[in-house]
Design a protein around this motif. Structure first.
Motif, PDB file in Angstrom:
ATOM      1  N   ASP A   1      13.288  24.281  -4.830  1.00 46.17           N
ATOM      2  CA  ASP A   1      12.667  25.351  -4.303  1.00 46.17           C
ATOM      3  C   ASP A   1      11.288  24.629  -4.120  1.00 46.17           C
ATOM      4  O   ASP A   1      10.414  24.692  -4.840  1.00 46.17           O
ATOM      5  CB  ASP A   1      12.438  26.407  -5.086  1.00 46.17           C
ATOM      6  CG  ASP A   1      11.892  27.527  -4.394  1.00 46.17           C
ATOM      7  OD1 ASP A   1      10.996  27.415  -3.473  1.00 46.17           O
ATOM      8  OD2 ASP A   1      12.434  28.782  -4.420  1.00 46.17           O
ATOM      9  N   THR A   2      10.854  24.212  -2.701  1.00 45.52           N
ATOM     10  CA  THR A   2       9.495  23.588  -2.555  1.00 45.52           C
ATOM     11  C   THR A   2       8.395  24.443  -2.409  1.00 45.52           C
ATOM     12  O   THR A   2       7.266  24.149  -2.313  1.00 45.52           O
ATOM     13  CB  THR A   2       9.710  22.543  -1.166  1.00 45.52           C
ATOM     14  OG1 THR A   2      10.266  23.184  -0.034  1.00 45.52           O
ATOM     15  CG2 THR A   2      10.354  21.266  -1.724  1.00 45.52           C
TER      16      THR A   2
ATOM     17  N   ASN B   1       5.195  23.726  -5.834  1.00 47.41           N
ATOM     18  CA  ASN B   1       4.253  23.010  -4.782  1.00 47.41           C
ATOM     19  C   ASN B   1       2.987  23.102  -5.450  1.00 47.41           C
ATOM     20  O   ASN B   1       2.314  24.239  -5.517  1.00 47.41           O
ATOM     21  CB  ASN B   1       4.277  23.785  -3.543  1.00 47.41           C
ATOM     22  CG  ASN B   1       3.371  23.403  -2.617  1.00 47.41           C
ATOM     23  OD1 ASN B   1       2.724  22.214  -2.790  1.00 47.41           O
ATOM     24  ND2 ASN B   1       3.303  23.967  -1.258  1.00 47.41           N
TER      25      ASN B   1
ATOM     26  N   ASP C   1      11.149  13.751  -0.021  1.00 49.98           N
ATOM     27  CA  ASP C   1      11.377  14.977   0.580  1.00 49.98           C
ATOM     28  C   ASP C   1      12.634  15.372  -0.328  1.00 49.98           C
ATOM     29  O   ASP C   1      13.673  14.920  -0.245  1.00 49.98           O
ATOM     30  CB  ASP C   1      11.796  14.823   1.953  1.00 49.98           C
ATOM     31  CG  ASP C   1      12.615  16.049   2.508  1.00 49.98           C
ATOM     32  OD1 ASP C   1      12.434  17.474   1.732  1.00 49.98           O
ATOM     33  OD2 ASP C   1      13.329  15.957   3.447  1.00 49.98           O
TER      34      ASP C   1
ATOM     35  N   SER D   1      13.792  18.707  -0.157  1.00 51.25           N
ATOM     36  CA  SER D   1      14.027  20.107   0.228  1.00 51.25           C
ATOM     37  C   SER D   1      15.633  20.428   0.199  1.00 51.25           C
ATOM     38  O   SER D   1      16.180  19.462   0.153  1.00 51.25           O
ATOM     39  CB  SER D   1      13.321  20.285   1.411  1.00 51.25           C
ATOM     40  OG  SER D   1      14.118  19.610   2.516  1.00 51.25           O
TER      41      SER D   1
END
Ligand code: ADP
Length: 484
Positions: A254-255, A259, A464, A466
């Motif tokens: 869960d970006t 974060n 990445d 995601s």
């Protein structure tokens, strides 16, 4: 094409109820599928904390006469992510103090077979022609042993609805005595090698693996490992036989929640282009955990269940040698009492150098990801693992054993990989204390060359992770299964 309807059946979901990685996946994957146009709904038991967090809900179905089960209701609520949440409310089975699988003293609930047979049964009903909702799943997506009976029910009822079974960890199998067969509404014919039987017992996981139309697991490397004796936990034969129906899909993260640029748990936010905040988190972590505040001393972070699987015993063994390097070590986790005591004892023996917080703390876990310089994850096996993703995203290169998803998601730092920009951590093979020690030493040496270290950190943060990529792979599997 009409929207594909997917029921995602799970025994835990973040942020409502979580014991491990399955909850993170359940919280994120259905939402990512919805973004791809899938009509995904999640089914989860109505444990006390789940009900307490369900602000608004409607009763959408009742199950008063499922033979052998107490009365139950299906509540519909929304999660933050807007994915419709179906909560199976059965107070007798799910509303109690303690965890989803164990009581407050860590013993499995004695009626776990019945508790998760009900979850499986309702999942199968919602995917069959008997669904009491105006909505019927086209695909039933089950997760781990707790929902393993659902593919069996669907198959034995000849419902025609395909199912996908995802293995998050082969080590947990839901094995129960064979006399429960009747109580769980499984026909005697299903109790055999071609069915739910597993070395004379009844295995929920085996049921799922045998009857599901497709099996997935959470990394390509683990999909391969479980077909062999070392990590197959007795199911390697079945999995090897079904290898054409077995796919490894690496989890995403869960970006938004993880974060560093917006994380509310941090002392200071930061990003790949504004790294100054990371040092403030290191200082905050050192202060909070009673470590001496030393900006230049490498700080190793650990967030883990304290179990043999996670290889924590090796780290505890070499901790006194690490202090001499010198590094600091901060550990967050809980699990086997012996390891908890050992962690506490190390913290007492090396004040200012080693700190341990025994327990579960979401907030501290974020601060460790941000404040540590390196993250240690010496798992003996790791189906996918999440913390190595979080730590890369937070610019905290992970030090990992080459197993499962760790091997798929961390690229060892060598002069070549540093040069081509792919290096993202430190990977060791051969699960020994010396190999772990040597690899930590290697990381500490690179840390001393801050120019190289910053390059490594940037590689990590540029990756990445995601869910979009993983969700696309699941969608592809659903389509394939439906075409069959
Ligand atoms: P597993 O599911 O095998 O425990 P994963 O790495 O896949 O391991 O996922 C573990 C998840 O649980 C991660 O999100 C991790 O940060 C979190 N976690 C584990 N222990 C703790 C703890 N003591 N406090 C906070 N979070 C924890």
């Amino acid at each position: 094409m009409p929207e594909l309807k997917v029921l995602f059946a799970t025994s835990e979901i973040a942020p409502l109820i979580k014991t491990g990685g399955l909850a993170d996946v359940s919280g994120a994957l259905p939402a990512a599928l919805c973004k791809l146009g899938v009509d995904a709904r999640v089914l989860v038991p109505g444990y006390t904390p789940v009900l307490a967090q369900l602000s608004q809900h409607n009763v959408v179905a009742t199950f008063d006469s499922l033979p052998g089960f107490p009365p139950a209701r299906l509540l519909m609520g929304d999660m933050e992510s807007d994915v419709p949440l179906l909560v199976l409310d059965c107070p007798e089975l799910y509303q109690r103090a303690g965890g989803p699988y164990q009581d407050t003293s860590g013993h499995d609930w004695p009626d776990n077979a019945r508790r998760f047979a009900l979850l499986s049964r309702v999942a199968a009903i919602l995917a069959s022609g008997d669904s009491p909702l105006p909505w019927k799943a086209d695909i039933l997506h089950c997760n781990d042993w707790q929902t393993g009976l659902a593919p069996a029910y669907l198959n034995l009822w000849h419902s025609g609805t395909p199912s996908v079974m995802t293995i998050h960890n082969m080590a947990f199998q839901g094995v129960f005595p064979p006399h429960l067969l009747n109580e769980l509404h499984l026909p005697p014919s299903s109790f055999g090698i071609d069915g739910v039987e597993y070395y004379g017992n009844l295995s929920f996981l085996k049921a799922g693996l045998y009857y599901a139309d497709h099996i997935t697991t959470v990394s390509p490397n683990y999909a391969n490992e479980i077909q062999h004796e070392r990590l197959g936990f007795g199911m390697q034969g079945l999995l090897a036989q079904r290898r054409d129906d077995l796919t490894g899909i690496l989890n995403g993260i869960d970006t938004d929640e993880w974060n560093p640029a917006s994380d509310g748990y941090l002392a200071k936010t930061y990003s790949a282009t504004r790294m100054a905040g990371k040092a403030a988190n290191k200082q905050a972590l050192q202060q909070r955990m009673g470590l001496s505040v030393e900006p230049d001393r490498p700080l190793l972070g650990v967030i883990s269940r304290f179990t043999y699987q996670k290889g924590l015993d090796l780290l505890l063994e070499i901790a006194p040698r690490l202090v001499e390097l010198p590094v600091q070590l901060v550990m967050l986790g809980s699990g086997e009492p012996g390891m908890q005591d050992a962690a506490r004892a190390l913290a007492a023996r090396y004040p200012g150098r080693i700190a341990a917080h025994v327990g579960f703390s979401e907030e501290l876990s974020h601060l460790i990801e941000a404040g540590a310089d390196m993250f240690v994850m010496p798992s003996r096996f790791e189906p996918c693992g999440l913390n190595q993703f979080y730590s890369q995203r937070y610019g905290t290169p992970p030090i990992v054993h080459a197993t499962g998803g760790l091997a798929d998601s961390v690229i060892d730092c060598t002069p070549e990989t540093l040069k081509d920009g792919s290096a993202s951590g430190f990977v060791f093979s051969g699960m020994t204390a010396d190999n772990l020690h040597t690899t930590i030493l290697r990381a500490v040496e690179l840390y001393r060359d801050q120019k190289q270290w910053k390059a490594l950190r940037k590689n990590c943060m540029d990756k990445d992770f995601s869910w979009q990529r993983s969700a696309e792979a699941y969608l592809e599997i659903y389509r394939k299964v439906l075409e069959r």
